[in-house]
Design an enzyme around this catalytic site. Structure first.
Site, PDB file in Angstrom:
ATOM      1  N   LYS A 106       0.854  -1.187   0.000  1.00  0.00           N
ATOM      2  CA  LYS A 106       0.000   0.000   0.000  1.00  0.00           C
ATOM      3  C   LYS A 106       0.883   1.228   0.000  1.00  0.00           C
ATOM      4  CE  LYS A 106      -4.476   0.935   0.437  1.00  0.00           C
ATOM      5  NZ  LYS A 106      -5.583   0.017   0.081  1.00  0.00           N
TER       6      LYS A 106
HETATM    7  N1  GLU Z   1      -7.326   0.093  -3.199  1.00  0.00           N
HETATM    8  C1  GLU Z   1      -8.080  -1.080  -3.484  1.00  0.00           C
HETATM    9  C2  GLU Z   1      -8.132  -1.982  -2.272  1.00  0.00           C
HETATM   10  O1  GLU Z   1      -7.975  -1.545  -1.172  1.00  0.00           O
HETATM   11  C3  GLU Z   1      -7.636  -1.779  -4.757  1.00  0.00           C
HETATM   12  C4  GLU Z   1      -6.241  -2.309  -4.753  1.00  0.00           C
HETATM   13  C5  GLU Z   1      -5.771  -2.850  -6.087  1.00  0.00           C
HETATM   14  O2  GLU Z   1      -6.558  -2.924  -7.015  1.00  0.00           O
HETATM   15  O3  GLU Z   1      -4.581  -3.187  -6.161  1.00  0.00           O
HETATM   16  O4  GLU Z   1      -8.416  -3.146  -2.366  1.00  0.00           O
END
Ligand code: GLU
Length: 420
Positions: A106
């Site tokens: 993240k």
């Molecule tokens: N931000 C989204 C999540 O928390 C998508 C993450 C992604 O597609 O890599 O799942």
């Protein structure tokens, strides 16, 4: 946010419990308590008035045991290392629940994106990308959108990465615009996944979605799409909120009109929306409404120790990441509220990110129908895997989801072994 609340500790507490229930030894999973890599960067940006502002940015790679790191990039004033660490770990477990070949990561920048012009946002994104460059890549770490980032931000990320890399590299990031290697169905994917999870839980608890009452906290991409899709399924969306407050109509809001209004321009807020019969309430009041289904689709820690006992919903489907604290979770369980946990309920986004990445790597384009069908298959299977695990061990769906994920991650850890 209360001072004692640490999102990373919260999630690790759940992992410990899941490990205990699975009969794992500490040595089997202890490495998951620490992110593999944490990067903090300082991002200087030339502002429109000529001044230079330096923002703090992060990227955490929690676990790469099952595949490249995967997870979004968040722009928010409350972003800090503990939050990014927790969200990165959640991605590891989320990808394992739906069994896609990724680890978890993240990123984020501490910034109130609503206060930046488009040009400032672009310069911020491009600089941040160059600072992350050595750490990301199509087979290393693949970012995506999250709170306050969108397709345009992903396009800037992809373009900057490609410039530095000296070749077009579509597969370095997902959630891109369709015209630039994005996938059909990606924008709606998280909301569609929430819909599928809601349908499955409704069947299990004997709830008819026709005319079921729903409150949605959050009206961004995830909250807005979820509300629209549930409405089209026959649900009555009686309340929805954003940072400016909530709107309520006991007979059901005209949600198509609400979402159309919000999406017409960047920065539109619900406080400026009006319609006959609409009542303004606070975000806290929305959470307390007597509804069949509550969908928290905003930020973490929305349902906490202090408001958990006044939650009025029968079922909670977590579209946001980490909306329920551990203390609140215990209170809700005692009240008999059924919760579909975030790492299952909101996994649709990363699943279609995986499809986008596959299409980019192979230079092919899949039909939307095929994408939605594949998403449905994966979500339904994950839901039933989680349900069986929870049933077998007599636990909550959250614990079932973490147990299922942990079992898969630990199997990979054992097969790979600890080198040196
Ligand atoms: N931000 C989204 C999540 O928390 C998508 C993450 C992604 O597609 O890599 O799942």
């Amino acid at each position: 946010m209360s001072n004692s609340y640490n999102p990373h500790e919260e999630i690790m507490h759940i992992v410990d419990k899941a490990a205990q229930l699975l009969g794992l030894e500490e040595r089997d999973y202890t490495q998951l308590k620490y992110p593999e890599r944490e990067l903090k960067v300082s991002v200087p940006v030339r502002m429109d008035d000529g001044s230079i502002k330096v923002f703090e940015g992060y990227r955490v790679q929690h676990s790469g045991v099952r595949g490249p790191y995967k997870g979004g990039i968040r722009y928010h004033q409350n972003v800090d290392m503990d939050e990014v660490k927790a969200l990165a770990a959640a991605m590891t477990f989320k990808c394992a629940v739906v069994d896609i070949p990724y680890g978890g990561g993240k990123g984020g920048i501490t910034v109130d994106a609503t206060k930046l012009s488009k040009g400032e946002l672009e310069r911020l994104t491009r600089k941040y990308t160059t600072l992350l460059f050595p750490m990301v890549g199509p087979h290393i770490d693949i970012p995506a959108p999250d709170v306050n980032t969108n397709e345009e931000v992903m396009a800037w990320f992809m373009d900057t990465y490609s410039m530095v890399n000296g070749q077009l590299t579509l597969s370095v990031v997902t959630g891109k615009p369709i015209a630039l290697g994005g996938s059909l169905g990606r924008r709606e994917a998280t909301g569609r996944g929430v819909l599928i999870a809601t349908r499955e839980i409704a069947k299990k608890v004997g709830l008819d979605l026709k005319d079921a009452t729903v409150a949605v906290q959050g009206a961004g991409n995830v909250g807005g799409t979820t509300a629209l899709l549930l409405h089209r399924e026959g649900c009555r969306i009686i309340a929805i909120s954003d940072v400016s407050g909530a709107i309520y109509n006991e007979n059901g809001l005209d949600i198509e009109d609400v979402v159309r209004f919000l999406r017409a321009e960047r920065g539109r807020l619900l406080k400026d929306y009006d319609a006959p019969g609409l009542v303004r309430i606070s975000n806290e009041e929305l959470l307390q409404l007597k509804v069949d289904i509550l969908v928290p689709a905003a930020l973490e820690n929305a349902i906490h120790e202090k408001n958990a006992s006044s939650i009025g919903a029968r079922v909670i489907v977590e579209a946001a990441n980490g909306p329920t604290t551990t203390a609140a979770d215990e209170i809700l369980q005692k009240k008999g509220v059924t919760i579909v946990p975030d790492i299952l309920a909101n996994a649709g986004g990363v699943v279609v990110s995986y499809f986008e990445w596959l299409q980019n790597l192979q230079s092919v384009k899949w039909e939307e129908e095929e994408i939605n069908r594949k998403l449905e298959n994966i979500m339904v299977k994950a839901f039933h895997d989680v349900w069986s695990m929870a049933e077998k061990h007599g636990t909550s769906l959250r614990m079932g989801a973490f147990m299922l994920a942990l079992e898969r991650i630990v199997a990979a850890i054992k097969l790979r072994g600890i080198t040196f």
